[in-house]
Design a protein around this motif. Sequence first.
Motif, PDB file in Angstrom:
ATOM      1  N   TRP A  87     -82.409  14.686  27.903  1.00 22.18           N
ATOM      2  CA  TRP A  87     -82.120  14.963  29.259  1.00 22.18           C
ATOM      3  C   TRP A  87     -80.843  15.636  29.448  1.00 22.18           C
ATOM      4  CZ3 TRP A  87     -77.652  13.771  31.916  1.00 22.18           C
ATOM      5  CH2 TRP A  87     -77.699  13.708  33.342  1.00 22.18           C
ATOM      6  N   ARG A 142     -77.595  16.946  38.648  1.00 27.57           N
ATOM      7  CA  ARG A 142     -77.930  16.069  37.522  1.00 27.57           C
ATOM      8  C   ARG A 142     -76.850  15.269  37.017  1.00 27.57           C
ATOM      9  NH1 ARG A 142     -82.272  17.486  33.411  1.00 27.57           N
ATOM     10  NH2 ARG A 142     -84.183  17.565  34.743  1.00 27.57           N
ATOM     11  N   ALA A 176     -75.368  12.653  39.419  1.00 29.06           N
ATOM     12  CA  ALA A 176     -75.923  11.329  39.281  1.00 29.06           C
ATOM     13  C   ALA A 176     -76.406  11.082  37.889  1.00 29.06           C
ATOM     14  CB  ALA A 176     -77.322  11.694  40.078  1.00 29.06           C
ATOM     15  N   TRP A 177     -75.630  11.149  36.923  1.00 19.16           N
ATOM     16  CA  TRP A 177     -76.036  11.059  35.428  1.00 19.16           C
ATOM     17  C   TRP A 177     -76.189   9.689  35.276  1.00 19.16           C
ATOM     18  CZ3 TRP A 177     -73.653   7.670  31.880  1.00 19.16           C
ATOM     19  CH2 TRP A 177     -72.536   7.115  32.348  1.00 19.16           C
ATOM     20  N   GLU A 178     -75.988   8.892  35.886  1.00 18.38           N
ATOM     21  CA  GLU A 178     -76.303   7.285  35.659  1.00 18.38           C
ATOM     22  C   GLU A 178     -77.794   7.181  35.954  1.00 18.38           C
ATOM     23  OE1 GLU A 178     -73.094   4.183  36.576  1.00 18.38           O
ATOM     24  OE2 GLU A 178     -73.090   5.719  38.166  1.00 18.38           O
ATOM     25  N   LYS A 179     -78.459   8.041  36.878  1.00 12.51           N
ATOM     26  CA  LYS A 179     -79.719   7.748  36.534  1.00 12.51           C
ATOM     27  C   LYS A 179     -80.766   8.475  35.654  1.00 12.51           C
ATOM     28  CE  LYS A 179     -79.636   7.868  41.770  1.00 12.51           C
ATOM     29  NZ  LYS A 179     -79.666   8.550  43.081  1.00 12.51           N
ATOM     30  N   ALA A 180     -80.079   9.281  34.745  1.00 14.12           N
ATOM     31  CA  ALA A 180     -80.729   9.938  33.539  1.00 14.12           C
ATOM     32  C   ALA A 180     -81.285   8.725  32.660  1.00 14.12           C
ATOM     33  CB  ALA A 180     -79.734  10.393  32.585  1.00 14.12           C
ATOM     34  N   ASP A 225     -81.875   6.106  30.104  1.00 11.00           N
ATOM     35  CA  ASP A 225     -81.180   5.429  29.405  1.00 11.00           C
ATOM     36  C   ASP A 225     -79.602   5.990  29.151  1.00 11.00           C
ATOM     37  OD1 ASP A 225     -82.991   3.638  28.095  1.00 11.00           O
ATOM     38  OD2 ASP A 225     -83.828   5.414  27.204  1.00 11.00           O
ATOM     39  N   ALA A 226     -79.140   6.343  30.280  1.00 12.75           N
ATOM     40  CA  ALA A 226     -77.750   6.785  30.466  1.00 12.75           C
ATOM     41  C   ALA A 226     -76.694   5.916  30.004  1.00 12.75           C
ATOM     42  CB  ALA A 226     -77.570   7.346  31.692  1.00 12.75           C
ATOM     43  N   ARG A 227     -76.675   4.509  30.512  1.00 18.10           N
ATOM     44  CA  ARG A 227     -75.744   3.556  30.310  1.00 18.10           C
ATOM     45  C   ARG A 227     -75.778   3.076  28.754  1.00 18.10           C
ATOM     46  NH1 ARG A 227     -70.848   3.411  32.721  1.00 18.10           N
ATOM     47  NH2 ARG A 227     -71.168   3.969  34.663  1.00 18.10           N
ATOM     48  N   GLU A 244     -68.248   5.869  31.092  1.00 23.43           N
ATOM     49  CA  GLU A 244     -68.332   7.265  31.396  1.00 23.43           C
ATOM     50  C   GLU A 244     -67.036   8.166  31.137  1.00 23.43           C
ATOM     51  OE1 GLU A 244     -66.841   4.947  34.769  1.00 23.43           O
ATOM     52  OE2 GLU A 244     -68.812   4.740  33.869  1.00 23.43           O
TER      53      GLU A 244
END
Length: 105
Positions: A32, A48, A51-55, A57-59, A65
């Motif tokens: 991503w 994007r 709103a990276w947390e919506k990627a 498996d971001a967390r 962060e």
Amino acid sequence: MSRMPAYYIPHGGGPCFEGNEPIPGAERFDGWLHETLCVVAPAERERRLVAWEKAPDARAAHPREEHLLPLMVIAGAAKKDMARQAFACRAMGAPLAAYCFGQSR
């Protein structure tokens, strides 16, 4: 634009590791992020990254962060410049990447 700094991004490193095994999801987040930085238009890149947390498996890849904040600053300074992946490898099973902005492709 003048040459801008590169940013090295480990995915699934540090607190994401359980022993020597990375948390699942680092590959999806890496894909991503590569698409976000190197493929999509700069306006979409900005949306994007905000709103990276919506990627995917971001967390899992980045539980905190602050590891991404330098990238956010550099991407913002790059404005309409596209990124290119300058380096990619694997370390202890996790993808690692470095990106540059402000250079010809």
